[in-house]
Design an enzyme around this catalytic site. Structure first.
Site, PDB file in Angstrom:
ATOM      1  N   ARG A 128      -4.224 -36.442 -22.078  1.00  0.00           N
ATOM      2  CA  ARG A 128      -4.518 -35.352 -23.027  1.00  0.00           C
ATOM      3  C   ARG A 128      -3.513 -34.203 -22.923  1.00  0.00           C
ATOM      4  NH1 ARG A 128     -10.757 -34.195 -23.094  1.00  0.00           N
ATOM      5  NH2 ARG A 128     -10.117 -33.114 -24.986  1.00  0.00           N
ATOM      6  N   ASP A 327     -17.252 -31.739 -31.925  1.00  0.00           N
ATOM      7  CA  ASP A 327     -17.672 -32.876 -31.098  1.00  0.00           C
ATOM      8  C   ASP A 327     -18.704 -33.763 -31.798  1.00  0.00           C
ATOM      9  OD1 ASP A 327     -16.010 -32.109 -29.056  1.00  0.00           O
ATOM     10  OD2 ASP A 327     -17.527 -30.872 -28.070  1.00  0.00           O
ATOM     11  N   LYS A 354      -9.030 -35.744 -28.302  1.00  0.00           N
ATOM     12  CA  LYS A 354     -10.253 -35.595 -27.497  1.00  0.00           C
ATOM     13  C   LYS A 354     -10.262 -36.634 -26.372  1.00  0.00           C
ATOM     14  CE  LYS A 354     -11.745 -32.117 -29.748  1.00  0.00           C
ATOM     15  NZ  LYS A 354     -11.684 -30.814 -29.076  1.00  0.00           N
TER      16      LYS A 354
HETATM   17  C1  S3P Z   1     -14.980 -27.010 -25.789  1.00  0.00           C
HETATM   18  C2  S3P Z   1     -14.153 -26.899 -26.858  1.00  0.00           C
HETATM   19  C3  S3P Z   1     -13.790 -28.014 -27.740  1.00  0.00           C
HETATM   20  C4  S3P Z   1     -14.748 -29.194 -27.557  1.00  0.00           C
HETATM   21  C5  S3P Z   1     -15.042 -29.475 -26.124  1.00  0.00           C
HETATM   22  C6  S3P Z   1     -15.662 -28.268 -25.464  1.00  0.00           C
HETATM   23  C7  S3P Z   1     -15.220 -25.831 -24.962  1.00  0.00           C
HETATM   24  O1  S3P Z   1     -12.483 -28.433 -27.416  1.00  0.00           O
HETATM   25  O2  S3P Z   1     -14.215 -30.340 -28.178  1.00  0.00           O
HETATM   26  O3  S3P Z   1     -15.927 -30.564 -25.982  1.00  0.00           O
HETATM   27  O4  S3P Z   1     -16.184 -25.826 -24.171  1.00  0.00           O
HETATM   28  O5  S3P Z   1     -14.453 -24.868 -25.085  1.00  0.00           O
HETATM   29  P1  S3P Z   1     -11.201 -27.694 -28.030  1.00  0.00           P
HETATM   30  O6  S3P Z   1     -11.237 -26.306 -27.621  1.00  0.00           O
HETATM   31  O7  S3P Z   1     -10.001 -28.390 -27.470  1.00  0.00           O
HETATM   32  O8  S3P Z   1     -11.338 -27.909 -29.512  1.00  0.00           O
END
Ligand code: S3P
Length: 444
Positions: A128, A327, A354
């Site tokens: 990632r 998500d 993701k």
């Molecule tokens: C999250 C932000 C999201 C989400 C992840 C949890 C967080 O990711 O997909 O499961 O807790 O800040 P991104 O910030 O990369 O979009």
């Protein structure tokens, strides 16, 4: 987790789903509660903490950085923090398992301390992108000492002994990126500003305020926010109550919508507007989701929701809704498969980075189960029908949400749906199978 040994699981259609449950604590808030409590001076009690593997990795990382972190009962934790800038040099590498959130937030927290730490994770996390977080952290004075190809994990970061505040215009709508900058900004003098074109989940901002930081968040443009944090606060311990995770509630909720005759009550689901895009979309599709009672739980609004099986219809989901349901597209795609007509979900670029490439993985999950689906650019188009054939084996790619979504599909499709591996469900939803079985789900 031993990913070499696969634990397949099959879901099949059976009786309607009935009952009343509370899903585990919110994953985003759980990570943040541990990290921020570790940056206070003194002791914070946390209740309702999600005890999934992702969060347990963050707890271990905070311990390795010098905080005292103890479990005192089910969901009950006590964190004795070391103060802003107070992390100690860890003796080994920090293992974040499957968790992008734990890793990226901790990168931010470490970037503001004069220590060097190595960040690592499982095979999924090692693929990632971390560059998006490293760009602003380098501007604040942190240095990447070594990293895997393309600045991926394993990655060694030297934090800044004297971090500089920045104004950062976020190029991607990511709460993890925003949070990393804010956590690094805690140790910098003056104001750290993050500008986001599209508002993302604001749990870091809320918890920073809860722990006594001075932080403001104002609208910016049509959909964005401008967040300003005053650096070098002394964060004060303050107990945290973690509400139930709407992203976990999404699975039983959609299952109840698509399994005929079902009726469920989901207790105390967090309804922060920056997280509830799925609920809004499902209501537009004709879902019967009734709010029974609302209240405040630990600074977040929560609601008890009654869900009854519903005939859904296809809709267009606008791209600006993506951050509030990022998500949830997998499980929405399952709902859309059982809806009448076409559902077009627009602007899903972020799904590609993701736990797996969720755009491709969602399309594959539907295709192997007989659903017609297309990817057009960053859009996912699902051709729904009232009955789904099922009968497919879904590859989960070390991704908990693919696993849970595919199982929900199997509860309503003509033939059983099998997943190749159920092990990663434990990263975010321990006892998912037990809770679903208590509602009547047939898993074997
Ligand atoms: C999250 C932000 C999201 C989400 C992840 C949890 C967080 O990711 O997909 O499961 O807790 O800040 P991104 O910030 O990369 O979009």
């Amino acid at each position: 987790m031993n990913s070499a040994v696969l634990t397949p699981l099959t879901a099949r259609r059976g009786s309607p789903l009935k009952g009343r449950i509370r899903v585990p604590g919110d994953k985003s808030i759980s990570h943040r509660a541990l990290i921020l409590a570790a940056m206070t001076v003194g002791e914070t009690a946390i209740s309702g903490l999600l005890e999934g593997e992702d969060v347990l990795h963050t707890a271990d990382a905070m311990r390795a950085l010098g905080a005292r972190v103890e479990r005192t009962g089910e969901g009950l934790w006590r964190v004795h923090g070391v103060g802003v800038g107070g992390f100690a040099q860890p003796s080994g590498s920090l293992d974040f398992g499957n968790s992008g959130t734990g890793c990226r937030l901790a990168l931010g927290a470490v970037a503001g301390c004069g220590i060097t730490a190595t960040f690592d994770g499982d095979a999924s996390l090692r693929t990632r992108p971390m560059r998006r977080v490293l760009d602003p952290l380098e501007k604040m004075g942190a240095r990447v000492i070594s990293a895997g190809e393309g600045d991926r994990l394993p990655l060694t970061l030297q934090g800044a002994a004297d971090p500089m505040p920045i104004t950062y215009e976020s190029p991607v709508p990511s709460a993890q990126l925003k949070s990393a900058v804010l956590l690094a900004g805690l140790a910098a003098p003056g104001e750290t500003t993050v500008i986001e074109a599209e508002a993302t989940r604001d749990h870091t901002e809320r918890l920073l305020k809860h722990f006594g930081a001075k932080i403001t968040s104002k609208p910016h443009g049509e959909h964005g926010r401008r967040i300003v944090l005053q650096g070098q606060p002394e964060l004060e311990p303050s107990n945290v109550v973690v509400p139930a995770d709407p992203s976990s509630a999404a699975f039983p909720l959609v299952a109840a919508l698509i399994v005929p005759g079902s009726e469920l009550i989901l207790d105390a689901v967090m309804t922060n507007a920056l997280r509830t895009g799925l609920f809004a979309t499902l209501k537009e599709m004709g879902a019967n989701i009734e709010t029974l009672a609302t209240r405040d739980d630990g600074g977040e609004e929560v609601a008890d929701l009654r869900v009854t099986a519903s005939q859904l219809k296809g809709v267009v989901v606008p791209p600006e809704r993506a951050p509030s349901m990022i998500d949830e597209y997998l499980i929405l795609a399952v709902a859309a498969s059982f809806a009448e007509g076409v559902t077009r979900m627009r602007g899903l670029k972020e799904l590609r980075v993701k736990e797996s490439d969720r755009l491709e993985a969602t399309a594959d999950m539907l295709r192997v189960n007989g659903v017609i689906v297309e990817i057009e650019g960053d859009d996912l188009i699902v051709h729904g029908k009232s009955n789904v054939a099922g009968g497919g084996e879904v590859k989960t790619h070390m991704d908990h949400r693919i696993a849970m979504s595919a199982l929900m599909m199997g509860l309503a499709s003509d033939n059983p749906v099998r997943i190749d591996d159920s092990a990663f469900i434990a990263t975010s939803f321990p006892d998912f199978t037990g809770l679903m079985r208590s509602l009547g789900a047939d898993f074997s």
